[in-house]
Structure formats: C-alpha cells, structure tokens
Design a protein around this motif. Structure first.
Motif, short mmCIF file in Angstrom:
data_model
loop_
_atom_site.label_atom_id
_atom_site.label_comp_id
_atom_site.label_asym_id
_atom_site.label_seq_id
_atom_site.Cartn_x
_atom_site.Cartn_y
_atom_site.Cartn_z
N UNK A 80 40.53 42.86 34.16
CA UNK A 80 40.56 43.49 35.48
C UNK A 80 39.46 44.54 35.69
N UNK A 81 39.18 45.43 34.73
CA UNK A 81 38.13 46.43 34.98
C UNK A 81 36.74 45.82 35.18
N UNK A 82 36.51 44.63 34.68
CA UNK A 82 35.18 44.03 34.81
C UNK A 82 35.05 43.10 36.02
N UNK A 83 36.10 43.03 36.83
CA UNK A 83 36.04 42.19 38.03
C UNK A 83 35.15 42.82 39.09
N UNK A 84 34.61 41.97 39.94
CA UNK A 84 33.76 42.45 41.04
C UNK A 84 34.59 43.33 41.98
N UNK A 85 34.04 44.49 42.31
CA UNK A 85 34.76 45.43 43.17
C UNK A 85 34.39 45.25 44.65
N UNK A 86 33.29 44.56 44.91
CA UNK A 86 32.84 44.40 46.29
C UNK A 86 33.56 43.26 47.03
N UNK A 87 34.52 42.62 46.35
CA UNK A 87 35.22 41.50 46.96
C UNK A 87 36.68 41.84 47.28
N UNK A 88 37.02 43.12 47.21
CA UNK A 88 38.39 43.54 47.53
C UNK A 88 39.39 43.02 46.50
N UNK A 89 40.52 42.54 46.99
CA UNK A 89 41.60 42.07 46.11
C UNK A 89 41.47 40.60 45.74
N UNK A 90 40.42 39.94 46.21
CA UNK A 90 40.27 38.50 45.96
C UNK A 90 40.26 38.15 44.47
N UNK A 91 39.48 38.81 43.62
CA UNK A 91 39.51 38.44 42.20
C UNK A 91 40.88 38.63 41.55
N UNK A 92 41.56 39.71 41.89
CA UNK A 92 42.89 39.95 41.33
C UNK A 92 43.86 38.87 41.80
N UNK A 93 43.79 38.53 43.09
CA UNK A 93 44.67 37.50 43.64
C UNK A 93 44.39 36.15 42.99
N UNK A 94 43.12 35.87 42.70
CA UNK A 94 42.77 34.61 42.03
C UNK A 94 43.40 34.55 40.64
N UNK A 95 43.39 35.68 39.94
CA UNK A 95 44.00 35.74 38.60
C UNK A 95 45.51 35.54 38.70
N UNK A 96 46.16 36.22 39.63
CA UNK A 96 47.60 36.07 39.81
C UNK A 96 47.95 34.62 40.14
N UNK A 97 47.17 34.00 41.02
CA UNK A 97 47.40 32.59 41.38
C UNK A 97 47.20 31.68 40.16
N UNK A 98 46.20 31.98 39.36
CA UNK A 98 45.92 31.16 38.16
C UNK A 98 47.06 31.26 37.16
N UNK A 99 47.54 32.47 36.91
CA UNK A 99 48.67 32.64 35.98
C UNK A 99 49.91 31.91 36.52
N UNK A 100 50.16 32.01 37.81
CA UNK A 100 51.31 31.32 38.41
C UNK A 100 51.18 29.81 38.25
N UNK A 101 49.99 29.28 38.48
CA UNK A 101 49.77 27.84 38.36
C UNK A 101 49.95 27.36 36.92
N UNK A 102 49.46 28.16 35.97
CA UNK A 102 49.57 27.77 34.55
C UNK A 102 51.02 27.81 34.11
N UNK A 103 51.73 28.87 34.45
CA UNK A 103 53.13 28.99 34.00
C UNK A 103 54.05 28.00 34.74
N UNK A 104 53.68 27.60 35.93
CA UNK A 104 54.50 26.64 36.69
C UNK A 104 54.50 25.25 36.07
N UNK A 105 53.50 24.96 35.26
CA UNK A 105 53.45 23.63 34.63
C UNK A 105 54.56 23.46 33.61
N UNK A 106 55.10 24.57 33.11
CA UNK A 106 56.17 24.49 32.12
C UNK A 106 55.67 24.20 30.72
N UNK A 107 54.37 24.06 30.57
CA UNK A 107 53.78 23.80 29.26
C UNK A 107 53.69 25.10 28.49
N UNK A 108 54.02 25.06 27.22
CA UNK A 108 53.97 26.25 26.39
C UNK A 108 52.56 26.81 26.35
#
Length: 152
Positions: A80-108
């Motif tokens: 998170x500290x190394x994410x682009x700051x000029x894009x607002x919350x977009x990078x953080x939201x992309x990470x949250x969406x990625x974690x949600x997508x990965x965990x939704x697969x149910x794969x360990x």
C-alpha cells in the motif's frame, strides 16, 4: 509442564539429535506442471527417479509436505505505501477487488513446500557432531557474554 528439546544442536541445515544422529534437511519447492506439458512431466519424473535412487544409499530419510499460507491481505498491506497516490482510491480498490476475487474461488491460498531430511552415515556424523557442538558452544558463549555471564 516440562518439554524436551528434540535436538542438541543445529548448524546450517544439519541437525544433531539427542541420540547423536546427524540429519541434513533441505527445502524443496513444489512444482506445478500442466497435464499438457509432456516434456515437463518427463523431466520431473527423471529428476524424482534420480533423487530416490540417490536416497537409497542412505540409512534413513523423511519427506514431509507443508502448506504455507500466502497471507495475501498482509502482503497487499505492505504494498500500500508504494501505490500511486495521484490515482485516489483506485489502486486500493483494485487490491480489495483482487483479494475478493481470489478468495471467492474457494481455492486454498497456500504454497506447497517439501522438507527432505536425510540421516547421515555414521562415518560422517562424528565430524558433523563436532562441528554442530562447536557451533552451539560458540552460540552459548556469545549469548552468555551479552548478559555478562560465563560458562562453567
């Protein structure tokens, strides 16, 4: 409750047991090979065949599989500290969406790792025992020195 320590000393990847047996331990990364990769499968089969042929020369060995959690949430928090700051919350939201997508697969979310332990031959163990004992004595001396104590 008093717990017994299962080993006397450790130096590098060599462990000395309470019974003065010397064991060498190695990490082996698990490989993921596609069912369609016939060359990769053949190469891995050859490697494993050679490994087990060489292990036959030793008195004893153990092979264990461990699953290590990837801990995705904390890994992304470290990013998170190394994410682009000029894009607002977009990078953080992309990470949250990625974690949600990965965990939704149910794969360990783990990495498989093998640990191979090989009991060393007795003719080698005397030298290894001496080296491991010296290393442990040096450690104890150094640790005692930190607290201004001496060893008896």
């Amino acid at each position: 409750m008093k717990l017994a320590v299962p080993f006397k000393a450790v130096k590098d990847n060599i462990l000395l047991t309470q019974d003065n047996e010397a064991w060498a331990y190695f990490n082996i990364e698990a490989l993921s090979i596609s069912d369609n990769d016939e060359a990769g499968i053949s190469k891995r089969q050859t490697q494993l065949s050679l490994l087990f042929d060489r292990l036959a020369d030793f008195e004893d060995f153990e092979l264990r599989l461990y699953n290590r959690d990837l801990d995705l949430v904390n890994r992304y928090k470290e990013l998170q500290p190394s994410l682009a700051t000029d894009m607002g919350e977009t990078p953080v939201q992309m990470i949250v969406d990625e974690i949600s997508a990965i965990t939704a697969t149910g794969v360990s979310q783990t990495i498989e790792r093998f640990v191979l332990g090989i009991k060393l031959h007795n003719q080698n163990s005397g030298k290894v025992i001496k080296q491991a004992t010296n290393a442990m004595n040096n450690f104890v001396d150094e640790l005692a020195g930190w607290f201004n104590y001496g060893r008896l």
